[in-house]
Design an enzyme around this catalytic site. Structure first.
Site: not given
Ligand SMILES: NC(=O)c1ccc[n+]([C@@H]2O[C@H](COP(=O)([O-])OP(=O)(O)OC[C@H]3O[C@@H](n4cnc5c(N)ncnc54)[C@H](OP(=O)(O)O)[C@@H]3O)[C@@H](O)[C@H]2O)c1
Length: 251
Positions: A155, A159, A89, A61-62, A189
């Site tokens: 959030y 960010k 990430n 858990d980071v 995603t």
């Molecule tokens: N998708 C978008 O539209 C979007 C837009 C802007 C920014 N982002 C950013 O991009 C990044 C990835 O987003 P995503 O959409 O790919 O999300 P996602 O599909 O929900 O993936 C998030 C990843 O982070 C892991 N995670 C969450 N909390 C954690 C923790 N405390 N320690 C270790 N691992 C953790 C999750 O695994 P577990 O749940 O198993 O721990 C998963 O592998 C995030 O920072 C998000 O804010 C996404």
């Protein structure tokens, strides 16, 4: 064993992090990480190995100091060579209206999206021992957009803080360590694939209509930007917005 530079990609069991891990595995050993989804994380390792790369999975858990320490201790023991790159990430988005804010909600958003990145960066730089390295923080268009968004203030604030942290660390860690950010817009995603309600589905469709490129982005398109910044030897302190033009629209 052949020595390969190693990259740690936090939160790489799904979504953008998974795409980043697969993309970076073309040239590096990858440490895949997740807090909960160990099966998903191990599948990413299998996918990387099947494509001819090398990777290991570390569950941690980071968003906590202990989790970050565990991740880097485990990463050091599995790394195929020096750990010279970090992609922060992992992140969590939760929509909570103003009237329902609590200290617990703010703490969760700040720890997951900001403080954890600072701690992981500190652990990464510590293990470099004065050597050169590069960090990419995955922030969000929410951290830069001109119009406030209802429901996700914590959030968005976290960010925005991450983008500022990127600039501060870039200055403090130069010239040895470059620090940049990628700010994705709407990326396809799990958060968009499984909306909690019909209303959420309609909201997501409205967002898509306001993206000038007319579509949500693929995780691989964000991964390309991360890969570019890790290797861009002249770039530090930058925030690369990859959002299909969303932040220039009036959506
Ligand atoms: N998708 C978008 O539209 C979007 C837009 C802007 C920014 N982002 C950013 O991009 C990044 C990835 O987003 P995503 O959409 O790919 O999300 P996602 O599909 O929900 O993936 C998030 C990843 O982070 C892991 N995670 C969450 N909390 C954690 C923790 N405390 N320690 C270790 N691992 C953790 C999750 O695994 P577990 O749940 O198993 O721990 C998963 O592998 C995030 O920072 C998000 O804010 C996404």
């Amino acid at each position: 064993m052949r020595v390969k530079q190693t990259v740690v990609v936090t939160g790489s069991s799904t979504g953008i992090g998974r795409a980043v891990a697969l993309r970076l595995a073309r040239g590096r050993h990858v440490v895949v990480n997740a807090r909960l989804g160990a099966d998903d994380g191990r599948r990413v390792v299998e996918d990387i190995v099947a494509a001819g790369g090398s990777a290991d999975f570390v569950q941690a858990d980071v968003s906590t100091e202990q989790g970050v320490a565990d991740l880097f201790a485990a990463a050091a023991s599995v790394a195929a060579g020096p750990i010279t790159a970090l992609v922060n990430n992992a992140g969590v988005a939760r929509s909570v209206p103003f009237g329902e804010w609590s200290s617990a909600h703010w703490q969760e958003m700040l720890q997951a999206n900001l403080v954890g990145c600072a701690l992981a960066s500190q652990a990464f730089v510590g293990q470099l021992g004065g050597g050169e390295g590069a960090i990419v923080n995955v922030a969000s268009v929410r951290g830069v957009e001109r119009f406030g968004r209802i429901g996700i203030a914590a959030y968005s604030a976290a960010k925005a803080g991450l983008i500022n942290l990127t600039a501060a660390m870039a200055r403090e860690l130069a010239p040895g360590v470059r620090v940049n950010a990628v700010s994705p817009g709407f990326t396809d995603t799990r958060i968009f694939r499984d909306p909690a309600s019909e209303e959420d589905r309609r909201r997501i469709d409205r967002w898509r209509d306001h993206v000038p490129l007319g579509r949500f982005l693929a995780p691989e398109e964000i991964a390309d930007a991360v890969a570019y910044l890790l290797d861009a030897t002249a770039v530090t302190g930058a925030n690369l917005v990859v959002d299909g033009g969303w932040s220039q629209s009036d959506g």
